[in-house]
Design a protein around this motif. Sequence first.
Motif, PDB file in Angstrom:
ATOM      1  N   ILE A   1      33.609   3.031 -13.775  1.00 41.09           N
ATOM      2  CA  ILE A   1      34.098   2.773 -12.409  1.00 41.09           C
ATOM      3  C   ILE A   1      33.002   2.101 -11.575  1.00 41.09           C
ATOM      4  O   ILE A   1      33.256   1.124 -10.851  1.00 41.09           O
ATOM      5  CB  ILE A   1      34.562   4.077 -11.742  1.00 41.09           C
ATOM      6  CG1 ILE A   1      35.785   4.652 -12.480  1.00 41.09           C
ATOM      7  CG2 ILE A   1      34.902   3.825 -10.277  1.00 41.09           C
ATOM      8  CD1 ILE A   1      37.029   3.822 -12.376  1.00 41.09           C
ATOM      9  N   ASP A   2      31.780   2.589 -11.681  1.00 40.31           N
ATOM     10  CA  ASP A   2      30.667   1.987 -10.943  1.00 40.31           C
ATOM     11  C   ASP A   2      30.362   0.588 -11.462  1.00 40.31           C
ATOM     12  O   ASP A   2      29.967  -0.294 -10.679  1.00 40.31           O
ATOM     13  CB  ASP A   2      29.422   2.868 -11.043  1.00 40.31           C
ATOM     14  CG  ASP A   2      29.572   4.188 -10.301  1.00 40.31           C
ATOM     15  OD1 ASP A   2      30.343   4.225  -9.313  1.00 40.31           O
ATOM     16  OD2 ASP A   2      28.930   5.173 -10.708  1.00 40.31           O
ATOM     17  N   VAL A   3      30.530   0.365 -12.750  1.00 44.54           N
ATOM     18  CA  VAL A   3      30.322  -0.966 -13.330  1.00 44.54           C
ATOM     19  C   VAL A   3      31.317  -1.962 -12.742  1.00 44.54           C
ATOM     20  O   VAL A   3      30.963  -3.091 -12.375  1.00 44.54           O
ATOM     21  CB  VAL A   3      30.447  -0.908 -14.867  1.00 44.54           C
ATOM     22  CG1 VAL A   3      30.561  -2.321 -15.464  1.00 44.54           C
ATOM     23  CG2 VAL A   3      29.239  -0.192 -15.466  1.00 44.54           C
ATOM     24  N   ILE A   4      32.567  -1.539 -12.631  1.00 43.90           N
ATOM     25  CA  ILE A   4      33.587  -2.411 -12.028  1.00 43.90           C
ATOM     26  C   ILE A   4      33.203  -2.762 -10.597  1.00 43.90           C
ATOM     27  O   ILE A   4      33.277  -3.925 -10.177  1.00 43.90           O
ATOM     28  CB  ILE A   4      34.973  -1.737 -12.079  1.00 43.90           C
ATOM     29  CG1 ILE A   4      35.450  -1.646 -13.530  1.00 43.90           C
ATOM     30  CG2 ILE A   4      35.989  -2.499 -11.230  1.00 43.90           C
ATOM     31  CD1 ILE A   4      36.689  -0.790 -13.724  1.00 43.90           C
TER      32      ILE A   4
ATOM     33  N   GLN B   1      44.082   7.541 -12.897  1.00 48.53           N
ATOM     34  CA  GLN B   1      43.064   6.493 -12.978  1.00 48.53           C
ATOM     35  C   GLN B   1      43.450   5.260 -12.170  1.00 48.53           C
ATOM     36  O   GLN B   1      42.575   4.541 -11.673  1.00 48.53           O
ATOM     37  CB  GLN B   1      42.819   6.122 -14.442  1.00 48.53           C
ATOM     38  CG  GLN B   1      42.138   7.213 -15.241  1.00 48.53           C
ATOM     39  CD  GLN B   1      42.110   6.913 -16.728  1.00 48.53           C
ATOM     40  OE1 GLN B   1      43.068   6.379 -17.286  1.00 48.53           O
ATOM     41  NE2 GLN B   1      40.999   7.247 -17.372  1.00 48.53           N
ATOM     42  N   LEU B   2      44.728   5.021 -12.012  1.00 47.69           N
ATOM     43  CA  LEU B   2      45.163   3.863 -11.232  1.00 47.69           C
ATOM     44  C   LEU B   2      44.709   3.985  -9.779  1.00 47.69           C
ATOM     45  O   LEU B   2      44.284   3.001  -9.170  1.00 47.69           O
ATOM     46  CB  LEU B   2      46.683   3.708 -11.302  1.00 47.69           C
ATOM     47  CG  LEU B   2      47.246   3.343 -12.678  1.00 47.69           C
ATOM     48  CD1 LEU B   2      48.762   3.364 -12.652  1.00 47.69           C
ATOM     49  CD2 LEU B   2      46.745   1.979 -13.118  1.00 47.69           C
ATOM     50  N   LYS B   3      44.769   5.194  -9.230  1.00 46.33           N
ATOM     51  CA  LYS B   3      44.308   5.402  -7.851  1.00 46.33           C
ATOM     52  C   LYS B   3      42.803   5.173  -7.752  1.00 46.33           C
ATOM     53  O   LYS B   3      42.310   4.548  -6.795  1.00 46.33           O
ATOM     54  CB  LYS B   3      44.660   6.822  -7.396  1.00 46.33           C
ATOM     55  CG  LYS B   3      44.221   7.151  -5.968  1.00 46.33           C
ATOM     56  CD  LYS B   3      44.922   6.256  -4.960  1.00 46.33           C
ATOM     57  CE  LYS B   3      44.746   6.736  -3.528  1.00 46.33           C
ATOM     58  NZ  LYS B   3      43.350   6.767  -3.077  1.00 46.33           N
ATOM     59  N   GLN B   4      42.050   5.662  -8.723  1.00 44.32           N
ATOM     60  CA  GLN B   4      40.603   5.427  -8.742  1.00 44.32           C
ATOM     61  C   GLN B   4      40.295   3.938  -8.744  1.00 44.32           C
ATOM     62  O   GLN B   4      39.390   3.475  -8.032  1.00 44.32           O
ATOM     63  CB  GLN B   4      39.984   6.050 -10.003  1.00 44.32           C
ATOM     64  CG  GLN B   4      39.800   7.545  -9.982  1.00 44.32           C
ATOM     65  CD  GLN B   4      39.123   8.002 -11.267  1.00 44.32           C
ATOM     66  OE1 GLN B   4      39.697   7.954 -12.343  1.00 44.32           O
ATOM     67  NE2 GLN B   4      37.886   8.443 -11.153  1.00 44.32           N
TER      68      GLN B   4
ATOM     69  N   VAL C   1      38.369   1.432  -5.877  1.00 46.52           N
ATOM     70  CA  VAL C   1      37.142   0.677  -6.147  1.00 46.52           C
ATOM     71  C   VAL C   1      37.394  -0.842  -6.071  1.00 46.52           C
ATOM     72  O   VAL C   1      36.457  -1.629  -6.189  1.00 46.52           O
ATOM     73  CB  VAL C   1      36.565   1.069  -7.523  1.00 46.52           C
ATOM     74  CG1 VAL C   1      37.279   0.378  -8.660  1.00 46.52           C
ATOM     75  CG2 VAL C   1      35.068   0.820  -7.587  1.00 46.52           C
ATOM     76  N   GLY C   2      38.647  -1.221  -5.871  1.00 49.24           N
ATOM     77  CA  GLY C   2      38.959  -2.635  -5.709  1.00 49.24           C
ATOM     78  C   GLY C   2      39.141  -3.406  -7.001  1.00 49.24           C
ATOM     79  O   GLY C   2      38.961  -4.631  -7.021  1.00 49.24           O
ATOM     80  N   ALA C   3      39.488  -2.725  -8.083  1.00 50.37           N
ATOM     81  CA  ALA C   3      39.722  -3.414  -9.355  1.00 50.37           C
ATOM     82  C   ALA C   3      40.857  -4.425  -9.200  1.00 50.37           C
ATOM     83  O   ALA C   3      41.806  -4.212  -8.444  1.00 50.37           O
ATOM     84  CB  ALA C   3      40.054  -2.415 -10.453  1.00 50.37           C
TER      85      ALA C   3
END
Length: 209
Positions: A52-55, A76-79, A83-85
């Motif tokens: 997540i931090d890498v993204i 995971q979709l909410k996460q 994070v703006g994926a």
Amino acid sequence: MSYSVNEILQQAYPVMPVLAVQRVEDARPLAEALKAGGLKVLEVTLRTEAAIDVIAEMKKVEGVIVGAGTVTRVEQLKQLEDVGADFAISPGATPRLLDAGLQTSMPFLPAVASVSEMMQGMELGYTHFKFFPAAASGGVSALKAFAGPFPDVRFCPTGGISVKDFRDYLALGNVACVGGSWIVPADALNQGNWGRIEQLAREACELAG
């Protein structure tokens, strides 16, 4: 900027690098190397604690489109939204994930390995799928067979594809791009050999023409 699934797959041509990144500090130089080599749509798999931090870090690199792979749970979709994926990709297609994929603000690409799984997704309105695991599920021959009864469906095959055969997949009319991990070998990533990674990305683009 937001994109549709079709736009993302078109821009991912010829290869969407499939990335398992352990160290957050590798995120930006890795994204820069892949972009310099001509590949700007990146799939960061949720297989590491740092994913997540890498993204989030890769999103700071101008001109790249960064999404997540190995999405197996609705939460995971909410996460990823937070994070703006730019997109999300699953390795399969459960009913809950298919439903949630229609509700999320991100483009969602579910994976299928059979015609029956694909038809379940099509009933909900999906027209683009990851084909996974591609090599183990029939590879090029299977995708050729899919094209007859389902001419409007497009795929991103992933799994077991290499520099030796990726052009065979790209030659199919129903393949928009392929997913590949060979672009970023584990040893090159561990050593921070960004030049080698850039060269592998460039070679894939050149081979694809």
